[in-house]
Motif scaffolding. Structure first.
Motif, mmCIF file in Angstrom:
data_model
loop_
_atom_site.group_PDB
_atom_site.id
_atom_site.type_symbol
_atom_site.label_atom_id
_atom_site.label_comp_id
_atom_site.label_asym_id
_atom_site.label_seq_id
_atom_site.Cartn_x
_atom_site.Cartn_y
_atom_site.Cartn_z
ATOM 1 N N ASN A 112 0.806 -1.227 0.000
ATOM 2 C CA ASN A 112 0.000 0.000 0.000
ATOM 3 C C ASN A 112 0.836 1.273 0.000
ATOM 4 O O ASN A 112 0.298 2.366 0.156
ATOM 5 C CB ASN A 112 -0.968 0.003 1.191
ATOM 6 C CG ASN A 112 -0.242 -0.051 2.530
ATOM 7 O OD1 ASN A 112 0.981 0.079 2.597
ATOM 8 N ND2 ASN A 112 -0.999 -0.263 3.599
ATOM 9 N N SER A 143 -9.281 5.281 8.877
ATOM 10 C CA SER A 143 -7.913 4.823 8.644
ATOM 11 C C SER A 143 -7.137 4.821 9.959
ATOM 12 O O SER A 143 -6.245 5.642 10.198
ATOM 13 C CB SER A 143 -7.242 5.723 7.605
ATOM 14 O OG SER A 143 -7.934 5.640 6.375
ATOM 15 N N THR A 151 -7.529 -1.168 1.830
ATOM 16 C CA THR A 151 -7.982 -0.626 0.554
ATOM 17 C C THR A 151 -9.145 -1.462 0.034
ATOM 18 O O THR A 151 -9.403 -2.566 0.516
ATOM 19 C CB THR A 151 -6.849 -0.638 -0.493
ATOM 20 O OG1 THR A 151 -6.379 -1.988 -0.657
ATOM 21 C CG2 THR A 151 -5.687 0.243 -0.067
ATOM 22 N N LYS A 156 -10.220 3.964 -0.801
ATOM 23 C CA LYS A 156 -9.522 3.622 0.430
ATOM 24 C C LYS A 156 -10.466 2.888 1.374
ATOM 25 O O LYS A 156 -11.604 3.320 1.600
ATOM 26 C CB LYS A 156 -9.016 4.911 1.105
ATOM 27 C CG LYS A 156 -8.334 4.701 2.451
ATOM 28 C CD LYS A 156 -6.998 4.015 2.306
ATOM 29 C CE LYS A 156 -6.297 3.922 3.668
ATOM 30 N NZ LYS A 156 -6.930 2.972 4.586
ATOM 31 N N ALA A 316 -7.273 8.979 2.820
ATOM 32 C CA ALA A 316 -6.261 8.481 1.895
ATOM 33 C C ALA A 316 -4.889 8.444 2.562
ATOM 34 O O ALA A 316 -4.565 9.284 3.413
ATOM 35 C CB ALA A 316 -6.214 9.359 0.652
ATOM 36 N N GLN A 323 -4.832 5.387 -3.125
ATOM 37 C CA GLN A 323 -6.259 5.402 -3.452
ATOM 38 C C GLN A 323 -6.949 6.604 -2.822
ATOM 39 O O GLN A 323 -6.671 6.956 -1.675
ATOM 40 C CB GLN A 323 -6.928 4.122 -2.941
ATOM 41 C CG GLN A 323 -6.769 2.919 -3.837
ATOM 42 C CD GLN A 323 -7.651 1.776 -3.355
ATOM 43 O OE1 GLN A 323 -7.856 1.586 -2.169
ATOM 44 N NE2 GLN A 323 -8.148 1.006 -4.284
ATOM 45 N N ALA A 325 -9.951 8.593 -0.960
ATOM 46 C CA ALA A 325 -10.981 8.248 0.015
ATOM 47 C C ALA A 325 -12.353 8.685 -0.499
ATOM 48 O O ALA A 325 -12.461 9.577 -1.357
ATOM 49 C CB ALA A 325 -10.690 8.932 1.342
#
Length: 331
Positions: A112, A143, A151, A156, A316, A323, A325
């Motif tokens: 990632n 997160s 992911t 995300k 993110a 990626q 969010a």
């Protein structure tokens, strides 16, 4: 109720993560031992101490659960949670020695963008200890913890949670680490597959698209290469304050898996490691047939909501080509 797993009395949750590594650990700690079982639907699971959750196994209760990033390296997180609980004198008694029972599962987040050159030993044992030590009644979503490096196919992923109550007052909560091979949202829009089960706009209140097109129903997964297809797994813990046997906890986990299919498209694929733990704290009686059926139905809805909230609250990662969010695109 805070719409969190900790709406179940006697349950605490803690996170620990490393921004440089872009990975982390989430620990679920029970104030007293809880009856538990497991249901595995993904084709590539990674688990710790889960054979004892089989209804025919001797040990009936657990002291905690651990969910971790890091793929197989993350299995070390269980040792950290185990050490923290052992220091508190928690565990299964054998000849005067306390052995904490802490099953767990891991998901793949090794590609990632984070720095995984951690040297001789990965950081997950220390992260597991820190997560267990930080366990409390309140915790963040998105997160964080085991969801830091998560992911999905297009957005995300992250860590989500939700809770609900049956008409008879039995509570059930879910915590989900969403690192799915598929999509949690529909097509290129803001709509969540779990929209029919949303409560009070908890993941944006966008509803469903006015119509479904073939493009929306086409398969989108993490890359076309086989290596990319393995970068996934969704981990869920469902906890209720009902009094259940180990066999009934197994059935609750099986029913709760339905929530995956309501929130992720596609799901339970060959290289997913999708897992549901189900635990019961034993405070309230339920009818073994109709009552358990209703509890499982509500648990499945709650799992779907927790999965959507994991993506909705995600941020993110601060790496090139990370990626986006959900909130980056749809606010």
């Amino acid at each position: 109720m805070k719409n969190l797993l900790t709406d179940i009395a006697g349950v605490k949750v803690g996170h620990a993560d490393d921004a440089r590594v872009a990975s982390g650990v989430t620990a679920i700690v029970f104030d007293r031992p809880a009856v538990a079982s497991i249901d595995v639907r993904g084709g590539g699971p990674g688990t710790r101490e889960c054979a004892l959750l089989d209804p025919v196994a001797t040990v009936e209760t657990i002291d905690g659960l651990v969910l971790s990033g890091g793929s197989a390296f993350g299995l070390d997180a269980g040792a950290g949670v185990h050490a923290c609980l052992a220091a508190q004198g928690r565990g299964f008694q054998v000849g005067g020695i306390s052995i904490p029972i802490v099953p767990g599962a891991i998901m793949f987040d090794l590609l990632n963008g984070g720095d995984k050159n951690w040297g001789q030993y990965p950081p997950y044992r220390e992260l597991g200890y820190a997560a267990a030590a930080a366990a409390s009644d309140d915790f963040a979503l998105g997160s964080v913890g085991a969801g830091l490096g998560a992911t999905t196919a297009t957005l995300k992923g992250g860590l989500g949670s939700a809770s609900a109550e049956t008409p008879d007052g039995v509570r059930v909560g879910a915590l989900a680490v969403v690192n799915a091979v598929g999509n949690v949202t529909i097509g290129d829009g803001p709509w969540f597959w779990a929209a029919p089960y949303e409560i009070d706009g908890e993941f944006g209140g966008c509803g469903l698209p006015p119509r479904f097109t073939p493009e929306m129903l086409a398969m989108r997964i993490k890359g076309a290469a086989a290596a990319k297809a393995g970068e996934n797994t969704t981990l869920v813990a469902v906890v209720t304050d009902a009094a259940l046997t180990k066999t009934q906890a197994k059935r609750l986990a099986m029913m709760a898996q339905t929530g995956f299919a309501r929130a992720i498209y596609p799901v339970h694929v060959p290289l997913d490691g999708d897992v549901v733990f189900a635990a019961a704290t034993g405070d309230k009686k339920v009818d073994p047939l109709v009552g358990l059926t209703e509890l499982g139905m509500i648990a499945a809805n709650t799992v779907a909501r927790a999965i959507a909230r994991g993506v909705y609250h995600a941020s993110a990662l601060p790496f090139p080509d990370a990626q986006p969010a959900w909130r980056d695109l749809f606010g």
